[in-house]
Write an enzyme that holds these catalytic residues in place. Structure first.
Site, PDB file in Angstrom:
ATOM      1  N   ASP A  30       0.764  -0.928   0.306  1.00  0.00           N
ATOM      2  CA  ASP A  30       0.079  -0.247  -0.221  1.00  0.00           C
ATOM      3  C   ASP A  30       1.065   1.643   0.281  1.00  0.00           C
ATOM      4  O   ASP A  30       1.997   1.323  -0.461  1.00  0.00           O
ATOM      5  CB  ASP A  30      -0.922  -0.570   0.956  1.00  0.00           C
ATOM      6  CG  ASP A  30      -1.775   0.522   1.042  1.00  0.00           C
ATOM      7  OD1 ASP A  30      -1.800   1.735   0.333  1.00  0.00           O
ATOM      8  OD2 ASP A  30      -3.240   0.230   0.897  1.00  0.00           O
ATOM      9  N   HIS A  85      -3.041   6.264   3.638  1.00  0.00           N
ATOM     10  CA  HIS A  85      -4.731   5.158   3.198  1.00  0.00           C
ATOM     11  C   HIS A  85      -3.823   3.599   3.416  1.00  0.00           C
ATOM     12  O   HIS A  85      -5.002   2.467   3.581  1.00  0.00           O
ATOM     13  CB  HIS A  85      -4.640   5.318   1.907  1.00  0.00           C
ATOM     14  CG  HIS A  85      -5.249   3.887   0.599  1.00  0.00           C
ATOM     15  ND1 HIS A  85      -3.837   2.900   0.963  1.00  0.00           N
ATOM     16  CD2 HIS A  85      -6.337   4.260   0.083  1.00  0.00           C
ATOM     17  CE1 HIS A  85      -5.575   2.224   0.027  1.00  0.00           C
ATOM     18  NE2 HIS A  85      -6.727   3.360  -0.274  1.00  0.00           N
ATOM     19  N   SER A 410     -11.009  -0.551  -1.588  1.00  0.00           N
ATOM     20  CA  SER A 410      -9.321  -0.400  -0.423  1.00  0.00           C
ATOM     21  C   SER A 410      -9.982  -0.741   0.705  1.00  0.00           C
ATOM     22  O   SER A 410      -9.713  -1.341   1.595  1.00  0.00           O
ATOM     23  CB  SER A 410      -9.295   0.690  -1.163  1.00  0.00           C
ATOM     24  OG  SER A 410      -8.545   1.116  -1.920  1.00  0.00           O
TER      25      SER A 410
END
Lengths: 619, 86
Positions: A30, A85, A410
């Site tokens: 990620d 994220h 996600s």
């Protein structure tokens, strides 16, 4: 995650044994990770599992611990999360249980991963864009480091062949080494054939809602209250403020552009202290904020209530119906007034619904393999974030938080990875296909009532992930590397297949070649010719992982006019890990262009429901 | 001679690592050497994949990609595209 796990009935400490779980390592490919987050502290953790071959190479000022046992980076200066994220996805999959977290009081509760006692190894490939050669490097390392499950909430967005897609290639070699890869389906829904994670060895995850929905309200001067979708944490200091439409507060743009609040159109002097209405969902917020408006009300032409952004000031989005109520009010009074209230969490009894933004099948590379595979929470998920000074929740918003609310596939992928890791902790010797099968065949059935054109299984796959059941599926549809190689033989010549496999694999020839629908997949899909009779055969084998002595009976659930036969209809097992085969025929005729019929096969032994969706569709 | 503008980071995927004794890096160098002309190999090789599977990333021209794609030991050659967080 303050609601998502509980929503699935997966309550804290349910059946979880920290000692076994702490042997599981989740690899997160990620945007990096925030190592100091409470979600990644190592209190109570012993040293990494002995078999761990990873390393902490996170760069300057980056320290690992007994929870975060590995870090590598392929972009930027360190493995530190530059966007928030990666911390969000890592904490969703395997973050510690952290009490009393919220986003400015919203979504308060205990944030936790699916396997809070598991270890994490982070591989940073995005900053924020992610290049394929770095993704491959991360897979190369994660596999060799010895992770057990990989989650990757990254996608290309367009269809690529299996041997030209970095995630497909990386996940194939992970599968070879017994590692299941969970991958986000993509956010290009609700249009059909938008899912880009297509390899059968990947667990492709769609996003769905939970029963907690965050809304906000617009209160008009005439007392009307309208429900909007945004995560608005701003409280307006006063009861009522002037409402203006973008087209009335511009001096240098056409009426249409000004109405949409396009950048440069709004006059700062005319919007100050006012709430601006904008006919555009994408551009309105930014422009109104920059022009100095007090707040904004945006028209969400997509009518998607399940996706909400975090505005940098008091703002909300309304669907077509509610936005038109505001416009009518504006036109009916000389001095329109209104206010926007701070967001609140409400109960959403319709959940779980697959999110409109979640990418849909069918699979354009392997049309007989249904994608996505499963749905998991991906709407308004609160999880760890990066409190870095250079990062904010939304452009223009200078606040910095430890926990943030995000939506997207996600957010769904790490939920599935957490469940996969949970299954792995109970069954360390299970293959990636067995874990994937256990997740798919124990899923809750879903519906797709929110979509204008429902696509059913092509929206949600086998249904909604059910962690509690996934550890005890009864039967699994096993698939080995050789099974996938056989499938690859249908696409590539033998020489290329041998390079892929690294051995002297031989490809069947002629009629023995088979069809992709013969892959021992836990769902059954077939694309047929429109308006013609069809009889599709599926050959499957199931392995008994429930009770040693068990008899399963086939049940077909179908409301359509197709005829489905299973032979044999009863499977009797005498021992664990015993395998039995069966054939299923789906026959019918005259399916129109662009149509789809759905059914389900359930093997039932009195305890376990081993459910596989069946989809026959036309182009 | 290709300029740096003509080159794009591309992935040369070679499949699984062979089971026998094998030096991935020297194999990658030798493959790359066969197609590049007049450029230093070190400046073109971006990354070698050698721990779990076989392949490398290099800055290549269209012509070099085409040549590589025709080699029998190569599974696929493709530009390193930009993926997105979702």
């Amino acid at each position: 995650t303050t609601r998502s796990w509980d929503f699935m009935g997966f309550h804290e400490k349910i059946n979880q044994t920290a000692t076994v779980e702490s042997d599981v390592v989740v690899g997160v490919i990620d945007s990096g990770i925030w190592p100091e987050s409470e979600s990644f502290k190592d209190e109570g953790f012993g040293p990494p599992p002995k078999r761990w071959k990873g390393a902490c190479k996170g760069g300057n000022n980056f320290t690992c611990n007994n929870k975060l046992i590995g870090a590598r980076y392929y972009v930027a200066e360190s493995a530190r999360d530059g966007t928030g994220h990666g911390s969000h996805t890592a904490s969703t999959a395997a973050g510690n249980a952290v009490k009393d977290v919220s986003f400015y009081g919203l979504a308060q509760g205990t944030a936790r991963g699916g396997v809070p006692s598991a270890r994490i190894s982070a591989y940073k490939v995005c900053a924020p864009m992610c290049m394929a050669h770095n993704i491959l490097a991360a897979f190369d390392d994660a596999i060799a480091d010895g992770v057990d499950i990989i989650t990757i909430s990254i996608g290309f967005g367009f269809i690529q062949d299996l041997d030209r897609d970095a995630i497909s290639i990386g996940a194939f070699h992970a599968m070879e080494k017994g590692i299941l890869t969970s991958n986000s389906a993509g956010n290009n829904g609700p249009l059909g054939a938008t899912v880009s994670s297509l390899a059968p060895w990947i667990l492709t995850v769609a996003a769905s809602s939970t029963d907690r929905r965050i809304i906000d309200k617009v209160v008009l001067g005439n007392g009307t209250t309208l429900v909007g979708s945004s995560v608005n944490t701003f409280i307006l200091n006063g009861t009522s403020f002037p409402l203006v439409h973008g087209k009335d507060v511009s001096r240098n743009c056409t009426e249409r552009r000004a109405g949409r609040c396009e950048e440069g159109c709004l006059d700062s002097d005319l919007v100050k202290g006012k709430i601006v209405l904008c006919d555009d969902y994408d551009r309105g917020n930014k422009a109104a904020y920059k022009a100095g408006a007090l707040g904004s009300v945006l028209y969400n032409f997509r009518n998607t209530d399940d996706f909400s952004t975090i505005p940098p000031f008091a703002a909300t989005t309304l669907n077509e119906k509610t936005y038109s109520v505001v416009m009518s009010y504006m036109n009916s009074t000389r001095d329109p007034q209104g206010t926007i209230l701070k967001s609140e969490a409400i109960n959403n009894p319709a959940a779980p619904l697959v999110a409109l933004f979640s990418s849909r099948g069918p699979n354009l590379i392997l049309p007989d393999i249904i994608k996505p595979d499963i749905s998991a929470p991906g709407v308004q998920v609160l999880a760890a974030f990066s409190p870095d000074a250079s990062i904010s929740t939304t452009p223009g918003d200078n606040r910095h938080v430890q926990y943030n609310i995000m939506s997207g596939t996600s957010m769904a992928s790490p939920h599935a990875a957490g469940v996969a890791a949970y299954v792995k902790s109970f069954h360390p010797d299970w293959s990636p296909a067995a874990i994937k099968s256990s997740i798919m065949t124990t899923a809750w059935p879903m519906n797709d009532s929110q979509s204008y054109v429902p696509t059913y299984e092509f929206a949600y796959g086998s249904g909604h992930i059910n962690p509690v059941k996934a550890i005890n599926p009864g039967l699994v549809y096993e698939a080995s590397k050789e099974d996938y190689i056989r499938l690859l033989c249908m696409k590539y010549d033998e020489a290329r297949v041998r390079l892929l496999s690294g051995d002297n694999s031989t490809c069947p020839i002629g009629s023995d070649k088979g069809s992709p629908k013969d892959l021992n997949y836990p769902s059954m899909g077939a694309k047929v010719e429109p308006m013609k009779p069809f009889a599709v055969e599926f050959h499957r084998r199931v392995k008994n992982v429930g009770l040693a002595n068990a008899t399963y009976t086939a049940k077909i659930f179908s409301e359509s006019k197709v005829e489905i036969k299973v032979v044999p209809e009863v499977l009797s097992f005498k021992s664990l890990n015993e395998e039995k085969t069966f054939n299923m025929t789906v026959a019918g005729s005259g399916l129109p262009y662009g149509s789809q019929v759905s059914a389900a096969l359930v093997w039932f032994d009195g305890t376990h429901n081993v459910r596989s969706p069946i989809v026959v569709y036309t182009a | 001679k290709a300029t740096s503008e003509d080159r794009e980071v591309s992935i040369v995927y070679l499949g699984s690592l062979p089971h026998e004794v094998y030096s991935p890096l020297s194999h990658h160098h030798s493959i790359l050497q066969r197609v590049i002309q007049g450029s230093s190999l070190e400046s073109l090789l971006v990354r070698s994949y050698k721990r779990s599977f076989n392949g490398f990333a290099a800055k290549l021209t269209d012509q070099e990609r085409e040549k590589l794609a025709n080699m029998k030991e190569v599974v696929s050659v493709f530009p390193s595209r930009t993926y997105q967080l979702q």
